[in-house]
Design a protein around this motif. Structure first.
Motif, PDB file in Angstrom:
ATOM      1  N   TRP A 502      21.978  44.597  15.978  1.00 54.92           N
ATOM      2  CA  TRP A 502      22.331  45.900  15.388  1.00 54.92           C
ATOM      3  C   TRP A 502      22.991  45.650  14.048  1.00 54.92           C
ATOM      4  O   TRP A 502      23.653  44.618  13.838  1.00 54.92           O
ATOM      5  N   SER A 503      22.801  46.576  13.131  1.00 49.86           N
ATOM      6  CA  SER A 503      23.625  46.606  11.919  1.00 49.86           C
ATOM      7  C   SER A 503      23.858  48.062  11.560  1.00 49.86           C
ATOM      8  O   SER A 503      23.008  48.932  11.810  1.00 49.86           O
ATOM      9  N   SER A 504      25.013  48.319  10.994  1.00 47.61           N
ATOM     10  CA  SER A 504      25.345  49.670  10.570  1.00 47.61           C
ATOM     11  C   SER A 504      24.574  50.009   9.298  1.00 47.61           C
ATOM     12  O   SER A 504      24.094  49.111   8.596  1.00 47.61           O
ATOM     13  N   PRO A 505      24.461  51.280   8.977  1.00 45.58           N
ATOM     14  CA  PRO A 505      24.006  51.618   7.625  1.00 45.58           C
ATOM     15  C   PRO A 505      25.058  51.165   6.624  1.00 45.58           C
ATOM     16  O   PRO A 505      26.207  50.884   7.001  1.00 45.58           O
ATOM     17  N   PRO A 506      24.743  51.063   5.336  1.00 45.30           N
ATOM     18  CA  PRO A 506      25.771  50.729   4.338  1.00 45.30           C
ATOM     19  C   PRO A 506      26.925  51.725   4.421  1.00 45.30           C
ATOM     20  O   PRO A 506      26.710  52.940   4.473  1.00 45.30           O
ATOM     21  N   LEU A 507      28.132  51.203   4.439  1.00 47.86           N
ATOM     22  CA  LEU A 507      29.314  52.035   4.692  1.00 47.86           C
ATOM     23  C   LEU A 507      30.046  52.457   3.427  1.00 47.86           C
ATOM     24  O   LEU A 507      31.158  52.979   3.509  1.00 47.86           O
ATOM     25  N   GLY A 508      29.460  52.234   2.268  1.00 44.23           N
ATOM     26  CA  GLY A 508      30.019  52.776   1.041  1.00 44.23           C
ATOM     27  C   GLY A 508      30.714  51.791   0.141  1.00 44.23           C
ATOM     28  O   GLY A 508      30.831  52.014  -1.059  1.00 44.23           O
ATOM     29  N   SER A 509      31.203  50.677   0.702  1.00 36.30           N
ATOM     30  CA  SER A 509      31.797  49.603  -0.088  1.00 36.30           C
ATOM     31  C   SER A 509      31.466  48.305   0.632  1.00 36.30           C
ATOM     32  O   SER A 509      30.589  48.285   1.495  1.00 36.30           O
ATOM     33  N   ALA A 510      32.142  47.211   0.288  1.00 42.84           N
ATOM     34  CA  ALA A 510      31.907  45.936   0.946  1.00 42.84           C
ATOM     35  C   ALA A 510      32.750  45.833   2.221  1.00 42.84           C
ATOM     36  O   ALA A 510      33.658  46.640   2.454  1.00 42.84           O
ATOM     37  N   ILE A 511      32.464  44.825   3.034  1.00 39.73           N
ATOM     38  CA  ILE A 511      33.333  44.493   4.168  1.00 39.73           C
ATOM     39  C   ILE A 511      33.938  43.120   3.900  1.00 39.73           C
ATOM     40  O   ILE A 511      33.217  42.134   3.745  1.00 39.73           O
ATOM     41  N   LEU A 512      35.262  43.082   3.801  1.00 43.37           N
ATOM     42  CA  LEU A 512      36.009  41.845   3.559  1.00 43.37           C
ATOM     43  C   LEU A 512      36.912  41.495   4.727  1.00 43.37           C
ATOM     44  O   LEU A 512      37.487  40.409   4.767  1.00 43.37           O
ATOM     45  N   ALA A 513      37.079  42.412   5.657  1.00 44.84           N
ATOM     46  CA  ALA A 513      38.087  42.299   6.698  1.00 44.84           C
ATOM     47  C   ALA A 513      37.477  41.835   8.017  1.00 44.84           C
ATOM     48  O   ALA A 513      36.270  41.617   8.148  1.00 44.84           O
ATOM     49  N   ASP A 514      38.344  41.729   9.012  1.00 47.08           N
ATOM     50  CA  ASP A 514      37.993  41.273  10.345  1.00 47.08           C
ATOM     51  C   ASP A 514      37.774  42.475  11.252  1.00 47.08           C
ATOM     52  O   ASP A 514      38.657  43.333  11.362  1.00 47.08           O
ATOM     53  N   PRO A 515      36.629  42.587  11.939  1.00 49.25           N
ATOM     54  CA  PRO A 515      36.476  43.674  12.903  1.00 49.25           C
ATOM     55  C   PRO A 515      37.358  43.442  14.123  1.00 49.25           C
ATOM     56  O   PRO A 515      37.702  42.293  14.448  1.00 49.25           O
ATOM     57  N   VAL A 516      37.707  44.516  14.822  1.00 49.30           N
ATOM     58  CA  VAL A 516      38.463  44.427  16.065  1.00 49.30           C
ATOM     59  C   VAL A 516      37.807  45.312  17.108  1.00 49.30           C
ATOM     60  O   VAL A 516      37.062  46.246  16.782  1.00 49.30           O
ATOM     61  N   ALA A 517      38.091  45.019  18.387  1.00 45.43           N
ATOM     62  CA  ALA A 517      37.609  45.842  19.493  1.00 45.43           C
ATOM     63  C   ALA A 517      38.800  46.281  20.330  1.00 45.43           C
ATOM     64  O   ALA A 517      39.761  45.517  20.513  1.00 45.43           O
ATOM     65  N   TYR A 518      38.741  47.499  20.841  1.00 45.62           N
ATOM     66  CA  TYR A 518      39.798  48.006  21.715  1.00 45.62           C
ATOM     67  C   TYR A 518      39.223  49.076  22.615  1.00 45.62           C
ATOM     68  O   TYR A 518      38.111  49.597  22.364  1.00 45.62           O
ATOM     69  N   SER A 519      39.936  49.415  23.667  1.00 41.38           N
ATOM     70  CA  SER A 519      39.483  50.430  24.609  1.00 41.38           C
ATOM     71  C   SER A 519      40.625  51.395  24.903  1.00 41.38           C
ATOM     72  O   SER A 519      41.765  50.963  25.114  1.00 41.38           O
ATOM     73  N   VAL A 520      40.303  52.687  24.898  1.00 45.02           N
ATOM     74  CA  VAL A 520      41.254  53.739  25.259  1.00 45.02           C
ATOM     75  C   VAL A 520      40.562  54.677  26.235  1.00 45.02           C
ATOM     76  O   VAL A 520      39.455  55.157  25.958  1.00 45.02           O
TER      77      VAL A 520
END
Length: 563
Positions: A502-520
């Motif tokens: 999977w890949s997202s559509p372009p989100l408007g700028s670059a990605i430089l950060a670390d993704p995280v996962a969480y559950s609520v």
């Protein structure tokens, strides 16, 4: 102490009461931090003390990741700098930092803003920044949200309201020091390190009482002449020796040991400071209660290429040549991935993961470097990797199921020339000029995302990209590994095979950060910042030209499974 008063005033003015429909905040305890790996939230910078950036959540997995859809996004934040922090999540509270030291609390399921704290930075703080106005995140303890600032303060806010609880200064701004890393809370202490190696600022790590901000201990990363390791510097050179520990470390509760990476020596030109220059370009093992050094391992002795050793020392167990080890691993800026016995600091293995000419091999556990490829006054050299490293600060992920490390990788080289330099507080202290160059072995690919077998240090799979790959990695029990690219796409790969699922559509700028996962409340989310800035456009020269039109703003994107 004027900055303290200013920070307090701004914090009180910018902290409205939490929304009525927000559940009461659950205080974060030492027990919660010790068991963060099994928490549904994301309680610290690298998820848990091991630094693996691995989530035990598996609702989003290889069979359904293709249905990921946007759950919520923040409005665009009009700061044209790098957003390199990770969202930290406790229950239904999410805390983020932006460039220029804003802290924002959101409802983690809806994106509703609960409060925002805007730290007022003095102009002096912008004078000695190496690599943008980034802030990489917060730490949680009790009812507090704790973060560092570009002008060297550490601030604790009330998690429910954003009100200031305490604010302490660690160093004056404008003379070389800055703080960009997220703190780590260990045994009720706030552990945080300084930045400023490019300005000759003597690096340090401190332990602060989390309840009050009072300093309990301070470890200098460049020892004085009468301290162990002090004889590895020319007389007096440790005072301007750099060694900034500017990335968040890790912790082993079973041995009560803190592990922290140390940055490059100053000046860059090594002919001005003969010796191995401890503890620069090293990982140090410290007692988190006293700051006392237990052991160290140096990745690059007498570094002259800016091969910081700050990359996260990730804790994992591995089996090498039939023997089991409690290890830490780190793909270093110098282009080698190191596996070190975390009980004693002895090298297990070191293997190159990029084209490398500066490092010639390992002998008796010590990294060997090329004497011919060392710059000197009037001498220009060309070597690989570049001073931005085979991997820069971007966090790797480790998956205990596949037993692989997932490494965002930079494939670039450089030329360097020694030039005269004299130390002056607040001015760059390099002694070298440089130019980034494509890697001649593959000039068409600046970046890659690779999986490395932890038991061998060898590559298993790789995705190559034309542009740099400068975002962190997240692995999950759903058999996935996530990372982003400068075209603004978040990617999900099969952790075993590397197949893109999977890949997202372009989100408007670059990605430089670390993704995280969480559950609520039983729903799993994946979140990541978009922005552009940081080391690449500042230092890469013509290699960054293809991204020069990238929009510059910050925006947080949160995903969940679609129907």
């Amino acid at each position: 102490m004027a900055g303290v008063g200013i920070g307090l005033a701004v914090g009180l003015a910018a902290a409205p009461v939490a929304k009525a429909d927000q559940a009461a905040y659950t205080p974060v305890t030492t027990d919660m931090l010790n068991n963060a790996g099994s928490n549904d939230g994301w309680l610290m910078f690298n998820h848990d003390y091991s630094g693996q950036d691995y989530s035990q959540l598996n609702q989003i997995n290889t069979s359904n990741v293709g249905t990921l859809t946007t759950a919520w996004t923040t409005p665009k934040i009009d700061i044209p700098d790098a957003f390199e922090g990770v969202p930290v999540v406790n229950g239904n509270y999410m805390f983020v930092t932006t460039a220029k030291d804003h802290v924002i609390a959101y409802n983690a399921t809806t994106g509703q803003k609960l409060w925002e704290y805007v730290y007022k930075l003095p102009q002096a703080a912008f004078k000695t920044l190496c690599c943008d106005t980034n802030n990489r995140g917060v730490a949680l303890y009790g009812n507090m949200v704790i973060f560092g600032t570009l002008d060297n303060h550490v601030v604790a806010l009330d998690a429910a309201t954003g009100d200031v609880k305490w604010n302490v200064s660690l160093a004056e701004p404008g003379v070389g020091y800055s703080i960009t890393e997220a703190p780590l809370i260990v045994n009720g202490k706030v552990i945080i390190g300084s930045g400023g190696g490019e300005y000759g600022a003597r690096g340090f790590i401190v332990g602060l009482d989390a309840e009050t901000g009072k300093m309990d201990w301070k470890f200098y990363s460049t020892p004085a002449e009468d301290q162990p390791g002090g004889n590895t510097w020319p007389k007096g050179a440790y005072k301007t020796g750099g060694g900034s520990p500017w990335m968040t470390g890790t912790y082993d509760p079973s041995t009560d040991t803190l592990f922290w990476g140390i940055g490059n020596p100053g000046p860059w030109l090594a002919t001005m400071r003969p010796g191995s220059n401890l503890y620069t370009d090293s990982v140090v093992a410290l007692d988190p209660n006293t700051g006392k050094l237990k052991w160290y391992y140096q990745y690059t002795p007498n570094d002259t290429w800016d091969y910081d050793g700050v990359n996260t020392p990730v804790l994992t167990n591995l089996t090498y040549k039939g023997k089991d080890y409690k290890a830490l691993i780190s793909p270093s800026r110098n282009g080698y991935i190191y596996a070190i016995d975390r009980t004693n600091g002895k090298l297990i293995y070191a293997e190159p993961f990029v084209h490398d000419t500066s490092i010639t091999g390992i002998k008796d556990g010590v990294t060997q470097t090329s004497q011919a490829l060392r710059p000197a006054l009037g001498k220009t050299i060309t070597t690989c990797p570049s001073f931005l490293g085979g991997k820069n600060w971007w966090p790797i992920a480790v998956d205990p199921q596949t037993h692989m490390a997932y490494v965002p990788t930079l494939h670039a080289c450089m030329s360097m020339k020694g030039v005269p330099v004299t130390y002056a507080a607040g001015l760059p202290y390099l002694g070298e000029t440089f130019q980034m160059l494509p890697d001649p072995t593959d000039p068409n690919h600046l970046g890659s995302f690779q999986a490395i077998d932890l038991d061998t240090g060898k590559q298993v799979w790789q995705h190559q990209t034309k542009d740099v790959w400068d975002a962190g990695a997240l692995s999950t029990a759903g058999g996935l590994v996530f990372s982003g690219t400068p075209d603004g796409k978040l990617h999900a790969f099969d952790a075993k095979t590397g197949k893109e699922l999977w890949s997202s559509p372009p989100l408007g700028s670059a990605i430089l950060a670390d993704p995280v996962a969480y559950s609520v409340n039983g729903t799993e989310y994946v979140a990541v910042w978009t922005s552009y800035g940081g080391v690449w456009p500042m230092w890469a020269g013509k290699l960054a030209d293809s991204l020069k039109n990238t929009p510059r703003f910050g925006q947080l994107h949160v995903f969940k499974l679609g129907s």
